[in-house]
Design an enzyme around this catalytic site. Sequence first.
Site, short mmCIF file in Angstrom:
data_model
loop_
_atom_site.label_atom_id
_atom_site.label_comp_id
_atom_site.label_asym_id
_atom_site.label_seq_id
_atom_site.Cartn_x
_atom_site.Cartn_y
_atom_site.Cartn_z
N HIS A 72 7.34 -7.12 -1.88
CA HIS A 72 7.11 -6.61 -0.94
C HIS A 72 7.84 -7.26 0.01
CE1 HIS A 72 3.25 -4.67 -2.24
NE2 HIS A 72 2.76 -5.50 -2.64
N LYS A 78 0.82 -1.04 -0.11
CA LYS A 78 0.18 -0.37 -0.11
C LYS A 78 1.15 1.00 0.23
CE LYS A 78 -3.88 -0.95 -0.10
NZ LYS A 78 -3.56 -2.06 -1.80
N SER A 79 2.02 1.36 -0.51
CA SER A 79 2.54 2.61 -0.73
C SER A 79 2.82 3.55 -2.04
CB SER A 79 4.05 1.82 0.08
OG SER A 79 4.23 0.89 1.07
N LYS A 110 8.19 -6.91 -9.01
CA LYS A 110 7.39 -6.25 -7.44
C LYS A 110 8.25 -7.12 -6.10
CE LYS A 110 3.92 -5.94 -9.93
NZ LYS A 110 1.99 -5.79 -10.22
N SER A 158 -4.96 2.59 4.47
CA SER A 158 -5.23 2.16 2.96
C SER A 158 -4.55 0.62 3.68
CB SER A 158 -3.72 2.02 2.20
OG SER A 158 -3.92 1.70 0.55
N SER A 167 -1.47 10.14 -13.17
CA SER A 167 -2.11 10.41 -12.37
C SER A 167 -3.59 10.21 -11.70
CB SER A 167 -2.66 12.30 -12.95
OG SER A 167 -3.99 12.11 -13.11
N ARG A 194 6.26 4.42 1.69
CA ARG A 194 4.80 5.65 2.17
C ARG A 194 4.48 5.84 3.72
NH1 ARG A 194 -1.10 4.54 0.12
NH2 ARG A 194 -2.30 6.65 0.27
S1 PPS Z 1 -0.72 -3.00 -2.99
O1 PPS Z 1 -1.03 -3.90 -3.10
O2 PPS Z 1 0.51 -3.46 -2.13
O3 PPS Z 1 0.02 -3.30 -4.65
O4 PPS Z 1 -1.07 -1.04 -3.32
P1 PPS Z 1 -0.24 -0.42 -3.44
O5 PPS Z 1 -0.19 0.22 -5.28
O6 PPS Z 1 1.46 -0.63 -2.87
O7 PPS Z 1 -0.73 1.08 -2.60
C1 PPS Z 1 -2.07 0.92 -3.13
C2 PPS Z 1 -2.53 2.59 -2.23
O8 PPS Z 1 -1.73 3.46 -4.07
C3 PPS Z 1 -2.30 4.58 -4.02
N1 PPS Z 1 -2.13 5.23 -5.15
C4 PPS Z 1 -2.09 6.47 -5.82
N2 PPS Z 1 -2.01 7.29 -5.02
C5 PPS Z 1 -1.89 8.19 -5.90
N3 PPS Z 1 -1.94 8.22 -7.40
C6 PPS Z 1 -1.58 7.48 -8.14
N4 PPS Z 1 -1.85 7.76 -9.17
C7 PPS Z 1 -2.05 6.36 -7.43
N5 PPS Z 1 -2.21 4.85 -7.56
C8 PPS Z 1 -2.18 3.89 -6.38
C9 PPS Z 1 -4.47 3.92 -3.73
O9 PPS Z 1 -4.72 4.99 -4.07
C10 PPS Z 1 -4.16 3.18 -2.37
O10 PPS Z 1 -3.76 4.41 -1.38
P2 PPS Z 1 -4.92 4.80 -0.98
O11 PPS Z 1 -4.82 5.09 0.49
O12 PPS Z 1 -5.51 3.47 -0.61
O13 PPS Z 1 -6.14 5.41 -2.05
#
Ligand code: PPS
Length: 304
Positions: free
Chosen positions: A117, A56-57, A115, A147, A237, A139
């Site tokens: 983790h 979730k980072s 990838k 998240s 974005s 993060r």
């Molecule tokens: S995972 O399941 O571990 O692979 O998840 P991961 O992709 O690392 O993290 C998911 C969170 O990243 C946010 N996210 C983004 N934030 C800003 N901009 C963009 N483009 C973007 N893409 C993914 C996603 O919304 C999750 O965070 P939260 O806070 O839950 O929205």
Amino acid sequence: MAQNSEKAQIPEKKSLLMNILDVDGVPLPIVSKEMWNKIYNFQAKPDDLILATYPKSGTTWMQEILDMIQNDGDVAKCKRANSLDRYPFLEVSFPHKEKHDVDIAIEMPSPRILKTHLPSHLIPPSIWKQKCKVICVARNAKDCLVSYYHFHRMASILPDPQSWEEFCEDFMSGKLAYGSWYDHVKGWWDAKDKHRILYVFYEDIKKNPKCTIHKVLEFLEKTLPEETINKIVYHTSFDVMKENPMANHTSIPSYIYDHTISKFLRKGMPGDWKNHFTVTMNEKFDEHYKKKMAGTTLTFCTEI
Ligand code: PPS
């Protein structure tokens, strides 16, 4: 494992991921433990690019940026498959795939983006031996926790969070899948002084995506025209990725990710933790955080 009646159930034969078991003191999904020998002995190649994150980072986000870079800003090419199917996680297996991701990684033609983790001390040693480049995205703990909580609610491949309060406790004591956030971010931070690692922060990408893309390009020793970089900023974005079925995980079967419970691209904003933490919880968290992060030069920003 406790079942959450809200969640869709994974078909029985595919319900492998759900238990968490320790590997070297780190809780990992059972599918990682079962394939551990193969994962740990994975043979990296010098041109492999590793994307390492605590869950979730911003893994999916950075992957989209890297895919766009690798494909010179060609959006259509980046829509060839959904995020999970474009690049494998070294240690994970997903119920909708026929093979474990480590096998997909082994068969994947170069140049590979892989990838993980995994914490830095559990990474396959061949990655260090081959001097692979690693991009590490970290993060802030509070937003990561929030998240991860919502992800546990919507992802049938993870155990259910019992309650928000209990989930916080589990996060602080490192009981969630992939273990302690604190050890994870510090481990990779220390590793960056010994290996070819670019360490970037979710909050910095959010604040200035173009600047991060430039750093990534420099690290990859690649140049792209400014126009292409602007295209990458736009395509990656939050608002654009949220509407892109190949990036927002809506094309993953709903028995795996149930978007009616919570979206995968949920808030995408530093500071959402403020909508979840009570004052008492925040004080307790901060006190614990101070102890866990004492002595490191690693600092995070919790809002922008
Ligand atoms: S995972 O399941 O571990 O692979 O998840 P991961 O992709 O690392 O993290 C998911 C969170 O990243 C946010 N996210 C983004 N934030 C800003 N901009 C963009 N483009 C973007 N893409 C993914 C996603 O919304 C999750 O965070 P939260 O806070 O839950 O929205």
